[in-house]
Scaffold this motif. Structure first.
Motif, PDB file in Angstrom:
ATOM      1  N   UNK A   1     -71.398  52.629  50.754  1.00 41.67           N
ATOM      2  CA  UNK A   1     -71.938  53.969  50.518  1.00 41.67           C
ATOM      3  C   UNK A   1     -71.114  54.621  49.420  1.00 41.67           C
ATOM      4  N   UNK A   2     -71.768  55.400  48.603  1.00 41.09           N
ATOM      5  CA  UNK A   2     -71.055  56.102  47.531  1.00 41.09           C
ATOM      6  C   UNK A   2     -70.022  57.043  48.139  1.00 41.09           C
ATOM      7  N   UNK A   3     -68.877  57.132  47.504  1.00 37.39           N
ATOM      8  CA  UNK A   3     -67.797  57.985  48.004  1.00 37.39           C
ATOM      9  C   UNK A   3     -68.240  59.437  48.138  1.00 37.39           C
ATOM     10  N   UNK A   4     -69.085  59.896  47.216  1.00 38.29           N
ATOM     11  CA  UNK A   4     -69.558  61.274  47.270  1.00 38.29           C
ATOM     12  C   UNK A   4     -70.399  61.510  48.520  1.00 38.29           C
ATOM     13  N   UNK A   5     -71.226  60.528  48.877  1.00 37.01           N
ATOM     14  CA  UNK A   5     -72.044  60.634  50.081  1.00 37.01           C
ATOM     15  C   UNK A   5     -71.163  60.686  51.319  1.00 37.01           C
TER      16      UNK A   5
END
Length: 66
Positions: A9-13
């Motif tokens: 998963x993207x770190x921002x998510x």
């Protein structure tokens, strides 16, 4: 013994989820995601294929999925 896999998963998510669950009874993003997925799978209503595609497109547009 159970086998596991990894989901990226993207770190921002993940940061968004961490902020969202800050005051919730989940110990981690993993626990929250598992809860949501199981809840959706057990739901009698569920979502249609069209809704699933729309959600996937929105997540992709937001940069959370490739």
């Amino acid at each position: 013994m159970s086998e596991y896999t990894t989901i990226s998963l993207r770190k921002e998510f993940v940061a968004d989820v961490e902020e969202y669950i800050e005051d919730e009874p989940f110990g981690s993003v993993k626990e929250f995601v598992k809860h949501v997925v199981v809840q959706e799978m057990e739901s009698e209503e569920g979502i249609s294929n069209a809704e699933a595609k729309q959600i996937a497109q929105r997540l992709q547009d937001l940069g959370y999925m490739e």
